[in-house]
Each structure stands twice: as C-alpha cells, then as structure tokens.
Scaffold this motif. Sequence first.
Motif, PDB file in Angstrom:
ATOM      1  N   ARG A 165       0.790  -1.053  -0.070  1.00 54.10           N
ATOM      2  CA  ARG A 165      -0.070  -0.044   0.199  1.00 54.10           C
ATOM      3  C   ARG A 165       0.986   1.299  -0.079  1.00 54.10           C
ATOM      4  NH1 ARG A 165      -5.244   1.706   1.361  1.00 54.10           N
ATOM      5  NH2 ARG A 165      -6.083  -0.387   0.916  1.00 54.10           N
ATOM      6  N   LYS A 194       2.563   1.786  -3.305  1.00 53.19           N
ATOM      7  CA  LYS A 194       1.706   2.276  -4.246  1.00 53.19           C
ATOM      8  C   LYS A 194       1.506   3.873  -4.232  1.00 53.19           C
ATOM      9  CE  LYS A 194      -2.451   0.411  -6.433  1.00 53.19           C
ATOM     10  NZ  LYS A 194      -3.652  -0.671  -6.294  1.00 53.19           N
ATOM     11  N   TRP A 195       1.234   4.243  -2.925  1.00 53.83           N
ATOM     12  CA  TRP A 195       1.258   5.641  -2.485  1.00 53.83           C
ATOM     13  C   TRP A 195       2.203   6.288  -3.255  1.00 53.83           C
ATOM     14  CZ3 TRP A 195      -0.629   5.170   3.098  1.00 53.83           C
ATOM     15  CH2 TRP A 195      -2.011   4.860   3.231  1.00 53.83           C
ATOM     16  N   PHE A 230     -19.736   3.858   9.144  1.00 53.05           N
ATOM     17  CA  PHE A 230     -20.560   2.323   8.949  1.00 53.05           C
ATOM     18  C   PHE A 230     -19.433   1.281   9.388  1.00 53.05           C
ATOM     19  CE2 PHE A 230     -17.811   4.108   5.423  1.00 53.05           C
ATOM     20  CZ  PHE A 230     -16.873   3.028   5.104  1.00 53.05           C
ATOM     21  N   ALA A 231     -19.696   0.096   9.172  1.00 51.71           N
ATOM     22  CA  ALA A 231     -19.235  -1.028   9.815  1.00 51.71           C
ATOM     23  C   ALA A 231     -17.517  -0.900   9.823  1.00 51.71           C
ATOM     24  CB  ALA A 231     -19.314  -2.272   9.009  1.00 51.71           C
ATOM     25  N   ALA A 232     -16.944  -0.422   9.055  1.00 45.96           N
ATOM     26  CA  ALA A 232     -15.485  -0.191   9.068  1.00 45.96           C
ATOM     27  C   ALA A 232     -14.774   1.030   9.983  1.00 45.96           C
ATOM     28  CB  ALA A 232     -14.887   0.189   7.480  1.00 45.96           C
ATOM     29  N   ASP A 233     -15.899   1.571  10.400  1.00 42.53           N
ATOM     30  CA  ASP A 233     -15.608   2.681  11.546  1.00 42.53           C
ATOM     31  C   ASP A 233     -15.609   1.749  12.927  1.00 42.53           C
ATOM     32  OD1 ASP A 233     -14.948   4.849  10.056  1.00 42.53           O
ATOM     33  OD2 ASP A 233     -16.948   4.862   9.578  1.00 42.53           O
ATOM     34  N   PHE A 247      -5.832  -3.189   4.735  1.00 41.22           N
ATOM     35  CA  PHE A 247      -7.149  -3.069   3.848  1.00 41.22           C
ATOM     36  C   PHE A 247      -7.834  -2.102   4.366  1.00 41.22           C
ATOM     37  CE2 PHE A 247      -5.431  -7.436   3.566  1.00 41.22           C
ATOM     38  CZ  PHE A 247      -5.374  -7.360   2.455  1.00 41.22           C
ATOM     39  N   LYS A 254      -8.938   1.715   6.941  1.00 43.67           N
ATOM     40  CA  LYS A 254      -8.650   3.237   7.148  1.00 43.67           C
ATOM     41  C   LYS A 254      -7.564   3.189   8.141  1.00 43.67           C
ATOM     42  CE  LYS A 254     -11.780   3.841  11.247  1.00 43.67           C
ATOM     43  NZ  LYS A 254     -12.875   5.005  11.776  1.00 43.67           N
ATOM     44  N   MET A 302      -4.576   2.309   8.026  1.00 41.65           N
ATOM     45  CA  MET A 302      -3.583   2.888   7.162  1.00 41.65           C
ATOM     46  C   MET A 302      -3.065   4.282   7.314  1.00 41.65           C
ATOM     47  SD  MET A 302      -1.971   0.620   5.720  1.00 41.65           S
ATOM     48  CE  MET A 302      -0.918   1.498   4.778  1.00 41.65           C
ATOM     49  N   HIS A 303      -4.142   5.214   7.898  1.00 40.11           N
ATOM     50  CA  HIS A 303      -3.756   6.513   7.880  1.00 40.11           C
ATOM     51  C   HIS A 303      -2.595   6.678   8.862  1.00 40.11           C
ATOM     52  CE1 HIS A 303      -6.047   5.659  12.108  1.00 40.11           C
ATOM     53  NE2 HIS A 303      -5.168   6.425  12.572  1.00 40.11           N
ATOM     54  N   GLY A 318      -0.500   6.966   6.033  1.00 38.83           N
ATOM     55  CA  GLY A 318      -0.903   8.027   5.007  1.00 38.83           C
ATOM     56  C   GLY A 318      -0.539   9.429   5.482  1.00 38.83           C
ATOM     57  N   ILE A 319      -0.728   9.760   6.692  1.00 41.08           N
ATOM     58  CA  ILE A 319      -0.209  10.990   7.500  1.00 41.08           C
ATOM     59  C   ILE A 319       1.092  11.491   6.824  1.00 41.08           C
ATOM     60  CG2 ILE A 319       0.263   9.927   9.532  1.00 41.08           C
ATOM     61  CD1 ILE A 319      -0.903  13.509   9.264  1.00 41.08           C
ATOM     62  N   ARG A 343      -0.949  11.618  -6.104  1.00 41.95           N
ATOM     63  CA  ARG A 343      -0.892  11.040  -4.903  1.00 41.95           C
ATOM     64  C   ARG A 343      -1.960  11.519  -3.976  1.00 41.95           C
ATOM     65  NH1 ARG A 343       4.747  11.098  -1.734  1.00 41.95           N
ATOM     66  NH2 ARG A 343       5.351  10.090  -3.698  1.00 41.95           N
ATOM     67  N   ARG A 378      -5.192   9.489  -3.879  1.00 37.51           N
ATOM     68  CA  ARG A 378      -5.078   8.402  -3.312  1.00 37.51           C
ATOM     69  C   ARG A 378      -4.888   8.249  -1.742  1.00 37.51           C
ATOM     70  NH1 ARG A 378      -4.443   3.645  -5.678  1.00 37.51           N
ATOM     71  NH2 ARG A 378      -3.766   3.512  -7.850  1.00 37.51           N
ATOM     72  N   ILE A 379      -4.027   9.158  -1.404  1.00 39.01           N
ATOM     73  CA  ILE A 379      -4.195   9.305   0.056  1.00 39.01           C
ATOM     74  C   ILE A 379      -5.524   9.674   0.579  1.00 39.01           C
ATOM     75  CG2 ILE A 379      -3.048  10.708   1.880  1.00 39.01           C
ATOM     76  CD1 ILE A 379      -1.137   9.011   0.892  1.00 39.01           C
ATOM     77  N   ASP A 425      -7.856   6.897   0.924  1.00 39.39           N
ATOM     78  CA  ASP A 425      -7.279   5.708   1.688  1.00 39.39           C
ATOM     79  C   ASP A 425      -7.533   6.162   3.119  1.00 39.39           C
ATOM     80  OD1 ASP A 425      -7.401   3.888  -0.412  1.00 39.39           O
ATOM     81  OD2 ASP A 425      -5.240   4.224  -0.641  1.00 39.39           O
ATOM     82  N   THR A 426      -7.301   7.269   3.559  1.00 34.83           N
ATOM     83  CA  THR A 426      -6.990   7.477   4.902  1.00 34.83           C
ATOM     84  C   THR A 426      -7.717   8.112   5.750  1.00 34.83           C
ATOM     85  OG1 THR A 426      -5.585   9.602   4.246  1.00 34.83           O
ATOM     86  CG2 THR A 426      -4.371   7.616   4.595  1.00 34.83           C
ATOM     87  N   CYS A 427      -9.170   8.762   5.216  1.00 31.93           N
ATOM     88  CA  CYS A 427     -10.248   9.324   6.149  1.00 31.93           C
ATOM     89  C   CYS A 427     -10.547   8.362   7.224  1.00 31.93           C
ATOM     90  CB  CYS A 427     -11.114   9.714   5.187  1.00 31.93           C
ATOM     91  SG  CYS A 427     -12.627  10.343   6.321  1.00 31.93           S
ATOM     92  N   VAL A 428     -10.582   8.698   8.410  1.00 29.30           N
ATOM     93  CA  VAL A 428     -11.145   7.802   9.418  1.00 29.30           C
ATOM     94  C   VAL A 428     -12.635   8.172   9.896  1.00 29.30           C
ATOM     95  CG1 VAL A 428      -8.691   7.244  10.247  1.00 29.30           C
ATOM     96  CG2 VAL A 428      -9.978   9.117  11.435  1.00 29.30           C
ATOM     97  N   PHE A 437     -20.801  -3.230   3.328  1.00 26.23           N
ATOM     98  CA  PHE A 437     -20.372  -3.182   4.647  1.00 26.23           C
ATOM     99  C   PHE A 437     -19.121  -2.715   4.727  1.00 26.23           C
ATOM    100  CE2 PHE A 437     -23.320  -6.637   4.813  1.00 26.23           C
ATOM    101  CZ  PHE A 437     -24.119  -6.277   5.904  1.00 26.23           C
ATOM    102  N   TYR A 463      -5.339  14.707   9.082  1.00 23.40           N
ATOM    103  CA  TYR A 463      -4.506  14.140   7.974  1.00 23.40           C
ATOM    104  C   TYR A 463      -4.324  15.350   6.812  1.00 23.40           C
ATOM    105  CZ  TYR A 463      -5.906  10.428  10.741  1.00 23.40           C
ATOM    106  OH  TYR A 463      -6.481   9.762  11.910  1.00 23.40           O
TER     107      TYR A 463
END
Lengths: 341, 535
Positions: A49, A52-53, A201-204, A270, A272, A274-275, A278-279, B83, B86-87, B90-93, B140, B173
């Motif tokens: 990941r 890729k970034w 949602f679920a991922a949170d 897979f 979030k 990954m933040h 990402g930061i 980039r 992409r970031i 992918d990175t928002c929480v 989901f 972020y």
Amino acid sequence: MGLTFSLLLVAALILAVFLGVEALGLSFLFAIVIPYLAIATFIIGFILRVVKWGKTPVPFRIPTTCGQQKSLPWIKQNKIDNPFSTAGVVARMALEVLFFRSLFRNTKAELVDGERLTYQWEKWLWLGGLIFHWSMLIVVTRHLRIFLDPVPGFVRIIEKFDGFFTVDLQNVYITGILLLAAVTFLFIRRVVIPQVRYISFAADYFPLLLIGSIAASGILMKYFFRVDLVAIKELTVGLFSFSPVVPQGVSALFYIHLFLVCVLISYIPFSKIMHMGGIFLSPTRNMANNSRAVRHINPWNYPVKVHTYEEYENEFRDKMRAVGLPLEKDGSEKEAAAAKE
Amino acid sequence: MSKLPKPNEMLRINYMPPKTGWQETPVDFRPGTFLYSGRPESLETVGLPNPRQWSPEDEDWKLPENWKEIILEGLRERLDKFRSLRIFMDTCVRCGACADKCHFYLGSGDPKNMPVLRAELLRSVYRKDFTTAGKIFGKFAGARELTVDVLKEWFYYFFQCTECRRCSVFCPYGLDTAEITMIARELLNLVGLNIDWVVTPVANCYMKGNHLGIQPHGLVDSFEMLCDDIYDITGIQLDISFNRKGAEVLYVPPSGDVFADPGTHGLMGQLMLLHETGLDYTLSTYNSEGGNFGLFTSHEMMKRLNAKIYAEAKRLGVKWILGGECGHMWRVIHQYMDTMNGPADFLEVPKSPITGTVFEHAKSTKMIHITEFTADLIKHNKIKLDPSRNDNYIVTFHDSCNPSRAMGLLEEPRYILKNVCNNFYEMPEDTIREKTFCCGSGAGLGADENMEMRLRGGFPRANAVKYVHEKHGVNMLACICAIDRASLPPLMHYWVPGVSVCGVHELVGNALVMKGEKKRESTLRFEPIGTEEDE
C-alpha cells in the motif's frame, strides 16, 4: 446496521476461536498458522500500500497554509504552520504526528438563539485520540518483553513508569486502562453524536470494537485470570525464531487475545487504519510552501492546446487598430489587397 | 430565480441528520440550491466533451452511452496521477472534525455538505471498483455502485463546494476537499456535466482573455472610464498603456473588476498607486485578468487559461509580473503556474524599482502580489498617505480563502489597511486568517439561480461581520478577492445591512496623496469625504 454487523462480527470471531481451541483442539492453527499468516499479510499488505502511494506522483505543490507566508523580511513568518524550508516541514509533521496539531484546532460550532454562530472549545476528540494512540504505542512497546530475550532496557524503563501505580501490591499499567477507556470514549462518541453516527459504517465500528476487545482480554489476563507467561513467551520466541511449538496449558482467553490481534493486523492494510502511514505522505502537510521560489516539477506535465496571441490578434485586429492598440502584424495592407481582388 | 426565504426562515436550520442513511437519501434539485447546466456553445469553444442542451432537473441528462466506463477510467487515470487523491481516498477515519467547519453545512444543515460525506460520495465509488475490501464486502465496506443517481448527486454536491480548503485546516491528515472536488469536477466534465457559470466564463477567458468576454476595444474603453473617474476625483490624468512592449512590469489585474462596483473602485486604487510610484508597467488585452475558472473545471483547463500570463510576459519582454487583488487567481499563480507553464527563465527576479526590494520568495515564479508590493512601499515610506480620508469607514478585513489557505498572505493586507485607515477591527479569531470563512460563492458558484445556497454558505462569514458591525460599528468589509467583491455585497445586503464591501486598494486610493492632485472632496465612490455617508 454497520454497528450491529460489527458487533456480530467481533462476537463471531471470539466464538470461533473459543470453539476452535476448546472444542476442536485447533491450537496449532490459532497459535502458529494464523499468527504467521497475519504477520505476513500485515507486512506485505502494508508495504504494497505504501509503495503504491509512494509511486504515485505528486504533480503539484499544494500545502494547506495555516499561518503567515514567508515574503517580506520584516513580516514575521509562521515557520511551522506555513513552512518554507524542509526543517519547517519536519517540525510541522512532528507536531502533527506526535501531538495531532490540526485536531487540536477543533472547535464546535453552534447556532445560539437561532441567529448567532459560536465556536466553542472542543478538545475532547483531540484528547481522546491522543490518549488512545499514545497508550496504544506504549502498550505495543511493552509487549516486546514477550518477544525478546533478554528484555531490552527501554522496555523495562517504560514498564517502570507505566506501572508506577500499585493496587493490592500489584503494578497496574496505566496505559492499558487508558487505552480501554479511550477506545470506549471514541466508540461511545461515534454512537451518541448523531452527525458522527450518520457518517459511520461498519469499517468505523469494527476496528474500535476489535481494539476494545483486545484491550479488555489483555486486562483480564493480566489482573483477573492470570495466564502462564512462561508458556506464552515460549510460543512467541518460537514464532520469531521460526521453530514454533504449541504451548501447553494456555487458557482460551489468551487465544482470544492473540486471534483478535491477528485479525487486527491483517485488517490494517485494507482499512482506514492505514492513516498511520498516510499522514506521512499527505501533500497538504508534508510540503513546504515555497512554490514561488522553487519550481516544483510535475512528472506528467504535458503540452495543452492554448489560444495564442496570434489567434487573438487575428480575430480582433481591426478593433484593436481602431483603439490604437499596438499590433504584431498590421494587416491593413493585406486587407486592402484582398479587397481589390 | 426562486423566491428567497427571509433571514429568520433561512436560519431554521436542522442539523439533525435525516432518518434515512445518506446512501439511501436521493438528491433533491430544489430551485435556489443548484446551478444551471453549461451551454453547448461554450463547451464547444474549449473542446469539452458532450456539448448539448440539458437541465439538472431533467430525468434524462443525455449522457454518452458508455458514461460509466468513461468516469471509472477517468478515476483510474487520476488515481495514478495524483498521490493526493489516493491518500485522500484511503486515509479518512471519519472522525467528524471537519463536519461543522464547512460553511455550506453550517448554513444548510445538509449532512452531505459535511466535508467527510462530500468526499464519501466519491470514495464510496472508489471503494467499489478500486479496493479489495470494497469488492468483497460491498456495502459493509462503505462501497457502492456508480449509477446515474450517484452521478447526479456528484453534480449537485461538487458544485456546492467552493474549494475553500477550510476543512483541510482542521483535518488531522490534511485531507483537502478542494482537491477531491477539483478531481470530481474533472470526472463530471468528461461526460459533459458542467455549470454555465463556470464553462461560459472559461470559454470567454480562453478566446478573449477575460471571463466576461470583453473585447479589446471594450476593455480599453472601460479602463479609460476608470481613468476619467480618477481625473474627476483627483485632477490627475493617468496614462495607462496596453500591450506595450518593453515595459518593465506586466500588471495582471483581478478578475472582472473593471466591470462592476465595487471592483472598479479597487481597480482604480491599484491604477492610482501604480501611477504614483511611476512604475513602468503595461496591461494586456490578450490576458486582461488573472482569474482562472479553469481551476473550477480541470487541471488541464487551468493550465490552458493560465498559459497566457507567461506567454504575454514573454511577448512583451517585461522583466517581472505584478498581480492584482484576486483570490482564486492567486491559488493558480502561487501553487500551479510555475509547475504548469514555467520555467519563467525569460523573466527576472521581481525587484521593486522604487524601494530596491528584491522579492526573493518569488524568485522562480517571478510574480508578486500587489499587497506585497504596496506593503513594501509603505514600509519604506515611498508613498504619502492620509488615512483620515477613510474616516467614514470602520473597516474589517475578510481573508479570502485562497490567499490565506493556499499561500498565507495574511499580514500584508492588514499592514496596508492599518496604514490607510484609522478604524480597523478584526472579526472573531475563529473566522479569520487560516480559519476564514468563504463568501459562499467561490469556485464558480456565484450565479443567480443558486442565490439561496450562496446566502446559506455565506452565513458564517456574514455572521462574523454582524458581530463586529454591532460591537464596533463596522461598516466596511475589505477584501482582496474579485469574487468577494461581487458576492459579498448581496450577502451583506441580506444578512448585515449597512456594511459595504471594498478592495483593500480602494482604501489605498482614497488615502493616497498624489503629486499635483487637487483637494480631494470625494472618495473613489464619489461619496463626500469627511461627512456621514448616506446609507
């Protein structure tokens, strides 16, 4: 729906490992196979990941500036929130990563008396987030004791400070408790604040419940249902020296803890979570605001169709001449010639 | 134009999210809140795809048959080029810190105006087609199929974001909704979805060098009218030049200021200042303003419109470039121009011939902001100012989004204001500098048909003005953005009657003591100096 799904999912995971170990005797699977798979998934997934970034270009210099720019020498620049140099960027990033600088700005807007917008002090999210992340870091670092022999000095120091408080002559690691408290706060906040619930949602919910369960099972093992640490260390050291053995006499609680950790780390690439990578790559934070002094290169910059001055003058030559504007080509003779024909 | 609700009706804002989840809540094209479609001729002028007659209210948007393929392919291409995208995908929480930072959310209560949900509109589609979790777990994992309804939602909400970047200041972020909106608009443009208030100015600017489509002779006339006004007020005849080769400086004025008040007054102030300093400068009709609505269309269009500045500087053989008080123009000049259309190796590092100051911070781009130029003059005592001529005004300063959050031009205009007027008060801290609120009409949303949404979006700004209006009697809102000068007057008229709007250089023009001027009796607005102005 996301909440129910996440709750059920975490419950199912716990039940699966419990039944797997207690009823089906799948200790080998849960103690050795799954940890290896999880670590591999985490490392490979995380690297892929980030690569890729990293491979994706940064075509433009787009920092979000949060203070005075560097311009005239007598105007005081904000060197951190609007960095011009790499040192400034490093300082900005350090404040961001270590102390959540941007989140610290948070306020809560409220419409008072139906006509006045106010911005109130709201640092709870910042505080909860900071405690959560720092506790997590310290707890994970403390766990190095179980992987490394001899135990490194800095781990011992951390343990000493972390376990400063004693209850019933037993050291209590404050970060473990804080981690559970903070994750509970973040979860409750997500459920209770209508707007935050609406965007969730679920991922949170899932990672919060997962981390909460890991923390809770850890605390239970440490203070209430003591597990055989020697046996566990035998397993972990074995795992890391690639000669794993299934430990004997380890309770299901440990397997639950271990399995949830495995789920968490294999879920990271897979999700979030990954933040945390990402930061470091966020272009609005990790770039200096020096775009007028240093030309930033866009690797895919390509020529575009433009409307040239020549085309412009061709269209408006007569009108331009009529108001006395200078011309590149005075077409009057040509036009006269054309008129003759 | 639909009927406007009264302010107290407008303020019955319900911040509670609806019962239905956001993915199940369809977009409502309510008159007063959305913008009209781009006219086909304008799309054709600049070669944008799928020119046709259509309306957002229609059921059928006359999309190309393979629209979905085009959008997804466009998204794939941009994921490989940016980039940032992409970031940001992918990175928002979803921590929600951004939610109440958006002026459109504060003014409307619509949850899809929370920056996090605005981004989710695109992110959900990204997950579905570009992430493993989204492909496997679908809903989901927060993924959803790209449908015509999703596309309509994009059109509505990405043309309900002013790319102001306020949310990006608060995001842990640094996720920047402006970037997401810019790229989402690029995607929409691929299938011919644009608004007329963006695409027609783009076509005008492309062909005629300014967004209003003023032709060269009209432009010369307009500037001459301003010079006539200046003569009437000061007794001094300005000698301005266009397209003059060999001038030292190319001055690129703000967008549209020549066309309407109060922009005209600010422009007059800038011309008077340049005259007084004796700067050897010229204007260009080919590139008669720096505004760039390409920024609201696509990166490519931004580059195509911006190219004129360097091209004209090169053709005229100037040494450096000076830019006027304009907000979005400066986002492009500061963060994009050099990268896109540089290197400007045919120019010299800007140096003020009056003070000798070398503007090192602009040594590559070779273009400086007029407030940088003027602040430097004042600091070196090179111009004579009589701030009492602005004594009728009790002034506050509105930081424009782009100069504050994409540049950091905060102190230069303040320094000027404090030298040209005696009464200056700041608005509350949470509403100025990097935390400034948008006028509600930026990024091409300044049309008439969406006036309700503009007033809603501008409410947080107006509310802060109201605070200083009531507390300090502020009656003049100074700014450095042409869109502000066009959009803040109706905003003030609606929310805070009694407050006027001006460019910073209008106040400079009033205060400027010019060599050989007659006794000033009126301001640049032809209002008497020193007596109470009529409301």
